[in-house]
Design an enzyme around this catalytic site. Structure first.
Site, PDB file in Angstrom:
ATOM      1  N   LYS A  50      95.499  22.839  29.767  1.00 26.07           N
ATOM      2  CA  LYS A  50      94.335  22.882  28.874  1.00 26.07           C
ATOM      3  C   LYS A  50      94.702  23.352  27.478  1.00 26.07           C
ATOM      4  O   LYS A  50      94.259  22.780  26.471  1.00 26.07           O
ATOM      5  CB  LYS A  50      93.269  23.808  29.467  1.00 26.07           C
ATOM      6  CG  LYS A  50      92.583  23.253  30.700  1.00 26.07           C
ATOM      7  CD  LYS A  50      91.613  24.252  31.286  1.00 26.07           C
ATOM      8  CE  LYS A  50      90.910  23.677  32.516  1.00 26.07           C
ATOM      9  NZ  LYS A  50      89.994  24.649  33.130  1.00 26.07           N
ATOM     10  N   SER A  68      85.139  24.352  35.837  1.00 22.59           N
ATOM     11  CA  SER A  68      85.633  25.016  34.621  1.00 22.59           C
ATOM     12  C   SER A  68      84.762  24.789  33.389  1.00 22.59           C
ATOM     13  O   SER A  68      85.056  25.331  32.335  1.00 22.59           O
ATOM     14  CB  SER A  68      87.060  24.537  34.318  1.00 22.59           C
ATOM     15  OG  SER A  68      87.079  23.142  34.131  1.00 22.59           O
ATOM     16  N   LYS A 104     111.316  15.259  41.853  1.00 24.85           N
ATOM     17  CA  LYS A 104     111.530  15.962  43.130  1.00 24.85           C
ATOM     18  C   LYS A 104     112.830  15.509  43.797  1.00 24.85           C
ATOM     19  O   LYS A 104     113.636  16.328  44.237  1.00 24.85           O
ATOM     20  CB  LYS A 104     110.337  15.718  44.057  1.00 24.85           C
ATOM     21  CG  LYS A 104     108.999  16.193  43.505  1.00 24.85           C
ATOM     22  CD  LYS A 104     107.877  16.027  44.492  1.00 24.85           C
ATOM     23  CE  LYS A 104     107.564  14.578  44.793  1.00 24.85           C
ATOM     24  NZ  LYS A 104     107.092  13.827  43.631  1.00 24.85           N
TER      25      LYS A 104
END
Length: 925
Positions: free
Chosen positions: A858, A815, A485
């Site tokens: 994932k 999930s 950042k």
């Protein structure tokens, strides 16, 4: 920040008299009597074959103070005060003419010999002016005078990255002025005040005022010689090569001196505003002798040419300080409101007595006004290749981060179009203004009619309204530590060609640090925002507000997060008001980029003012690219090696990423790569020392990693080769360190009464997913062929145990609903789920498969674990676009909308009693 070593040269050394220290920029008298070494040195000046070094017409010598038994040889540590008496007596008996090499201090000052002087009835002395510091390397000669190899030390230059140096420098100048004011007041009250002329005090003050930040070390050395301090303290100043340490030590000495004068000299007759009313003045308690000694010490430390007597002709030639300040204010191009205030304050300053404490406050305020960039900006040079150049800059500095790059390029394109439009409007305005100017002359041949004039004025007003205002966006980069950042903000400044300034907000608890102190307070100063503008010197820099989520909340000092509301509001910050300046300042041209690790601690009103851009943790593939493009070349250079002397294959890099680091960013990855480079640096150095460079192998293998980095810290979950009923492979977006991974869900049944046991440190949402999945399976047990009676309870005579391995790691989220449902069906039906199939998705009581987050992580984790097929919710199809192409090519992706579709994909050849219901459902979907 320390001094950089300069060149090494031979210097004749003169041990200074006891308790004497020569600092750079200061003049010192060295007695010549009873100093055969000085006499020999003086005689060598006339010898053409002398080795004494000349600097132009001046002769330079090394002036070395004697060391102190109460201070370490490097001048950094004070020793215990209880030094043995014998050592102290020996120290006091040291004669500089007979000083041994162990009696010399480590550091000294190169002095320019100005001349040899002698007053009537006084001993002669050598007048020497300090030039620069040096450290003694090796003494080459002791008689007839010392000669040594000296390492000349360069004066440190303050860095723009160190925000503490400017603050310390301003504090030093303020204390120096306060010290001078106290001296002036003391001399006015002294019976021997005729010894001090107004010219000297004015020169002293101008000397301090003219010092800028680049001369911070010079001012510190000068004030260290002026104030009353011990021999050990001056030795520590001489040994303070680090600019920050030197400033802090001199500020400590000055503060002590100022406070001592305030305590000893009580004043109310000169001014009632200089000191508290409780400090009553008693002329009988004054000690003129002490004040005269203080005056002589102050004058002795002045550089040559600053001391003078009353009635000196140069008084009239001395530049007026207020006139200089007025010129600075004129050059600063103040706004109209600021100009009014500055003119008013200048008039007050001219009428004010310099002895008055308010004089210094007013002058400091005007200096701050002059340093603020009211209209000065960095010109944005937009050409045909601006966007391409900026895109290349961002791509070279950062891998990935496409959303933030896209947003910044949009900002650049808008800025370029605005500038183009404004330049066209300005050209038209100038043409119309020229026509109106011509028509104003009645005798002009081409004068226009009143109607044409009115039309031109109307068009002029319309054109002025079309000018586009540059309102820079307020960007908030949110993401885990180490994701780039801060460095991204620097790249933005580079690609825009603007100046960059970082403001650290972590731990800021006082509202005044943001908005400044009111001028009525002692030691008032502007806030961080105005100080940042003063430092960069332009009105359109890039400001990085680092760690804005860690700014303090409301307390008795105010609410600093609320003070940021005006700074970060694009509709308000064109007239930001700092309590100290108390004049509206335009911040609309400043590009603010804030960073945060989490949004939870940012107040909603403040968050609403910023455009949030989320930086997710880097995936393994992204880390591999970052390591190859940035981290490995950087660490090779950092550890003294060159390109090609350390070679890491893709397998080795991936092994370091997966087995030795688990983090969202790349900081730990860089540390591990640094460990590998240091290991190879040792091998290379050994081979080079032994003249066997041909035996050095730059390649690092996977087997070498255990010797270099130790045993593996993390183990990767790998898909099972064989499966059994009740075991399903799920997907996790964030395992330890923000990486995607697979998660095994194990379900076992036993005789019981319908009880369900959950283990594996599951969160509340995950437990609810198990309950929803179990309810759906129980409701459809007859259609699934699990019972022979539609009214039979499948859980009547059994209990379930649901477990997720790695029990020490907390797990939560919705999930895993689909995986739990399939695991229950697999257990009750006795059908194993192929181990190469993994799935994710939330389920409802109707059996619908609903979307989840973290699809990119994932899928990358699934490919890494050896999964071949992935079942995803249909609604997550759009997120797959962000997945790297190599991942999509390595996985078969199947989208499902209902549990029945998932069942069909997992067991394509199995027959279910509810097959007809399944077909009807699919036709409706």
């Amino acid at each position: 920040m320390g001094s950089n070593n300069g060149k090494t040269t031979k210097l004749p050394l003169i041990p200074l008299p006891k308790d004497s220290v020569l600092l750079p920029g200061v003049t010192l008298r060295i007695p010549v009597s009873n100093r055969p070494d000085v006499a020999n040195l003086l005689s060598s000046f006339l010898n053409r074959t002398t080795s004494v070094k000349r600097d132009g017409n001046a002769v330079t010598i090394g002036c070395v103070p004697l060391s102190s038994p109460y201070l370490s040889k490097d001048g950094q540590h004070l020793l215990e005060d209880g030094t043995e008496t014998s050592q102290r007596l020996e120290y006091e008996a040291v004669d500089p003419a007979q000083a041994r090499r162990e009696d010399l201090f480590t550091y000294g000052t190169v002095g320019k010999v100005i001349g040899v002087q002698r007053r009537a009835y006084a001993e002669p002395y050598l007048l020497v002016e300090g030039a620069r510091r040096f450290t003694i390397g090796r003494i080459t000669k002791e008689r007839p005078f010392y000669e040594a190899e000296a390492i000349l030390l360069d004066e440190p230059v303050p860095s723009n990255k160190d925000s503490e140096i400017p603050d310390l420098f301003q504090q030093l100048k303020r204390l120096s002025r306060e010290f001078l004011t106290l001296l002036r007041v003391s001399f006015l009250l002294s019976s021997t005040s005729s010894s001090l002329s107004p010219v000297v005090t004015r020169r002293f003050e101008l000397f301090i005022a003219k010092k800028d930040l680049a001369q911070a070390g010079s001012l510190a050395d000068f004030m260290a010689d002026v104030v009353d301090s011990s021999f050990e303290e001056k030795l520590r100043i001489l040994a303070s090569l680090d600019l920050k340490d030197r400033l802090e030590r001199v500020i400590e000495l000055l503060s002590r001196q100022v406070q001592g004068i305030k305590n000893n000299v009580k004043i109310t007759s000169i001014t009632t505003t200089s000191f508290p009313p409780s400090s009553g003045f008693d002329i009988n308690q004054l000690d003129p002798r002490q004040r005269d000694i203080l005056a002589r010490r102050a004058m002795a430390g002045l550089p040559s040419g600053m001391a003078g007597g009353r009635g000196d002709d140069s008084d009239e030639k001395e530049p007026n300080e207020i006139d200089e300040l007025q010129r600075k204010l004129e050059d600063a191009q103040l706004s109209l409101e600021a100009k009014k205030v500055a003119d008013r304050e200048l008039k007050r300053l001219r009428k004010m007595n310099p002895v008055n404490a308010e004089y210094g406050v007013c002058r400091t305020y005007l200096e701050n006004l002059a340093e603020i960039p009211w209209t000065k900006v960095t010109e944005d040079q937009f050409g045909p290749d601006t966007l391409q150049r900026a895109r290349k800059q961002l791509d070279d500095d950062h891998y990935g981060l496409e959303r933030i790059k896209k947003r910044l390029l949009e900002y650049l394109a808008v800025l370029k179009l605005k500038q183009s439009t404004n330049s066209e409007v300005e050209n038209q305005i100038s043409k119309i203004s020229a026509n109106l100017t011509v028509s104003a002359d009645d005798e002009a041949k081409d004068a226009i009619t009143d109607a044409e004039r009115d039309a031109l004025e109307t068009k002029l007003e319309t054109l002025k309204s079309k000018r586009m205002v540059d309102k820079s966006p307020i960007l908030l980069l949110v993401g885990p530590p180490g994701t780039g950042k801060t460095s991204l903000a620097k790249s933005v400044a580079t690609s825009l060609g603007r100046k960059f300034h970082r403001i650290s907000l972590g731990g800021v608890r006082d509202e005044a640090e943001i908005r400044g102190h009111r001028r009525t307070y002692v030691a008032a100063m502007p806030g961080l925002i105005v100080n940042g503008l003063k430092k960069v010197g332009v009105a359109n820099p890039v400001f990085l507000l680092d760690e804005i989520d860690k700014i303090g909340g409301a307390n008795f000092h105010g609410d600093p997060s609320a003070a940021m509301l005006e700074v970060l509001d694009p509709e308000q910050n064109h007239s930001f008001s700092d309590h100290y300046i108390n004049i509206p300042i335009d911040l609309s041209k400043v590009l603010f980029i804030a960073t945060a690790n989490s949004l939870d601690t940012i107040p909603p009103p403040l968050l609403d003012r910023m455009e949030t851009i989320t930086l997710s943790g880097y995936t393994t593939l992204e880390k591999k690219h970052i390591a190859k493009q940035h981290l490995i070349p950087k660490q090779i250079r950092t550890n003294g090696l060159s390109e090609g002397q350390v070679v890491l294959s893709d397998d080795v890099i991936e092994k370091i990423i997966t087995s030795y680091t688990r983090e969202s960013g790349v900081r730990n990855l860089e540390r591990e790569i640094g460990s590998v480079c240091r290991y190879k640096a040792v091998q290379y150095a050994d081979a080079k020392d032994a003249s066997k460079l041909e035996t050095y192998n730059p390649n690092v293998s996977i087997d070498d990693l255990e010797d270099i980095l130790g045993i593996e810290r993390f183990e990767e979950e790998i898909a099972e080769q064989h499966s059994r009923p009740g075991i399903v492979t799920g997907l996790v977006a964030y395992s330890t360190g923000g990486q995607g991974s697979i998660l095994f869900i194990e379900v076992a049944d036993m005789p019981g009464n319908g009880r369900v046991q959950l283990t594996g440190k599951l969160g509340d949402v995950l437990k609810e997913s198990v309950e929803v999945a179990l309810t759906w399976v129980k409701a459809h047990s007859f259609e699934l062929g699990l019972t022979h009676d539609p009214n039979e309870d499948i859980m009547k005579n059994r209990s379930l145990h649901v477990h997720c391995p790695s029990g020490a790691i907390p797990k939560d989220g919705p999930s895993a609903g689909l995986a739990h449902a399939i695991a229950l069906i697999s257990l009750f039906a006795g059908k194993a789920v192929p181990p190469q199939i993994a799935m994710t998705g939330e389920v409802s009581l109707r059996g619908r498969v609903m979307p989840v987050g973290g699809i990119k992580e994932k899928m990358i984790g699934a490919l890494r674990a050896g999964v071949k097929t992935v079942l995803l919710p249909q609604a997550n199809r759009k997120e797959v676009k962000d997945v790297p192409q190599e991942v999509k090519d390595g996985l078969e992706i199947v989208y499902v909308t209902h549990i029945w579709e998932a069942i069909r994909q997992i067991w394509p050849h199995a027959h279910w009693p509810g097959q007809h219901h399944m077909d009807m459902l699919e036709s409706r979907l």
